[in-house]
Write an enzyme that holds these catalytic residues in place. Sequence first.
Site, PDB file in Angstrom:
ATOM      1  N   ARG A 125       2.951  -1.286   6.683  1.00 35.38           N
ATOM      2  CA  ARG A 125       2.048  -0.297   6.199  1.00 35.38           C
ATOM      3  C   ARG A 125       0.972  -0.127   4.752  1.00 35.38           C
ATOM      4  NH1 ARG A 125       5.698   2.283   4.902  1.00 35.38           N
ATOM      5  NH2 ARG A 125       4.847   4.181   4.665  1.00 35.38           N
ATOM      6  N   LYS A 126       1.253  -1.901   4.362  1.00 33.42           N
ATOM      7  CA  LYS A 126       0.234  -1.926   3.352  1.00 33.42           C
ATOM      8  C   LYS A 126      -1.139  -2.082   3.215  1.00 33.42           C
ATOM      9  CE  LYS A 126       3.827  -5.276   1.132  1.00 33.42           C
ATOM     10  NZ  LYS A 126       4.687  -6.126   0.555  1.00 33.42           N
ATOM     11  N   THR A 127      -1.464  -0.464   3.732  1.00 32.80           N
ATOM     12  CA  THR A 127      -3.009  -0.334   3.591  1.00 32.80           C
ATOM     13  C   THR A 127      -2.968   0.500   3.182  1.00 32.80           C
ATOM     14  OG1 THR A 127      -1.608   1.250   6.146  1.00 32.80           O
ATOM     15  CG2 THR A 127      -2.510  -0.084   6.216  1.00 32.80           C
TER      16      THR A 127
END
Length: 278
Positions: A125-127
């Site tokens: 989820r490093k978006t």
Amino acid sequence: MYDLKKIVFNDLGFEDITTRALIPSGMQVKGQIISKEEGIVAGVKLAVEIFTDFEVETKIMKNDGEKIQKDQVIMKIYGDPHNILSLERTVLNLMMRMSGIATLTAKLVELVKDVNPDVIVAGTRKTTPGLQFFEKDAIRSGGGDTHRYRLDDGILIKDNHLALVGDVAEAVSRARKYASFTKKIEIEVENTDETLQAARAGVDIIMLDNMAPEEVIDVLSVLEKERLRGNIIIEVSGGINSDNIVDFAKTGADVISTGYMTHSARSLDLSLELQKTR
């Protein structure tokens, strides 16, 4: 879902001053989106949706997930230049960003498949906030797994959760009592002891976080020895990139998750070229 018109109007403002000043009404143009380098294209369906919302006709030449070469036409477009020019930067920015992620994802997938054809390469989820759906979709176009889109996709007990709960078994128990049977339970661990606790608690997925490949091999060996490997999915994560992903693929882990595809991807260079038809 996303309000695509809102995304466009964030860039457009009240009007495209330059186009209004230079281009007379009634003109029709044709154009094409071209790749200026090779890679994996993504964002084509999204571009079609945006163009369609503004009455621009499209013809897809390359689909999401397909390989593209330098100077290859990805899409042809037809319509009012006022609409096309107002959309140009937004469409290209999204496609370039998504294609860059898809290209890097495909590279990582290719690297690991040579040594472990069964391993899954997943995005974390490093978006970018506001773009997570597009970026996850780009990972899929590149052959990767999307992992969780959002916090409600599944239970992932992380180090900060454990710091507050204080015990692996208790955390798993609380999660199981609260969540639906449809949700898998995953837990992030940092050593062999926590791994064994998680396995005995009956979790579905164990994430070995920030372990070196050698440590991963040792942990898997202990699980096998204790007959706890069973149906547990083993995921490795933390600091994984194109330089070390092969080493992790060799460990025998089931899933390799990394934010590298999104936080370190370089946008693929695309351009839009127009010419007047009448």
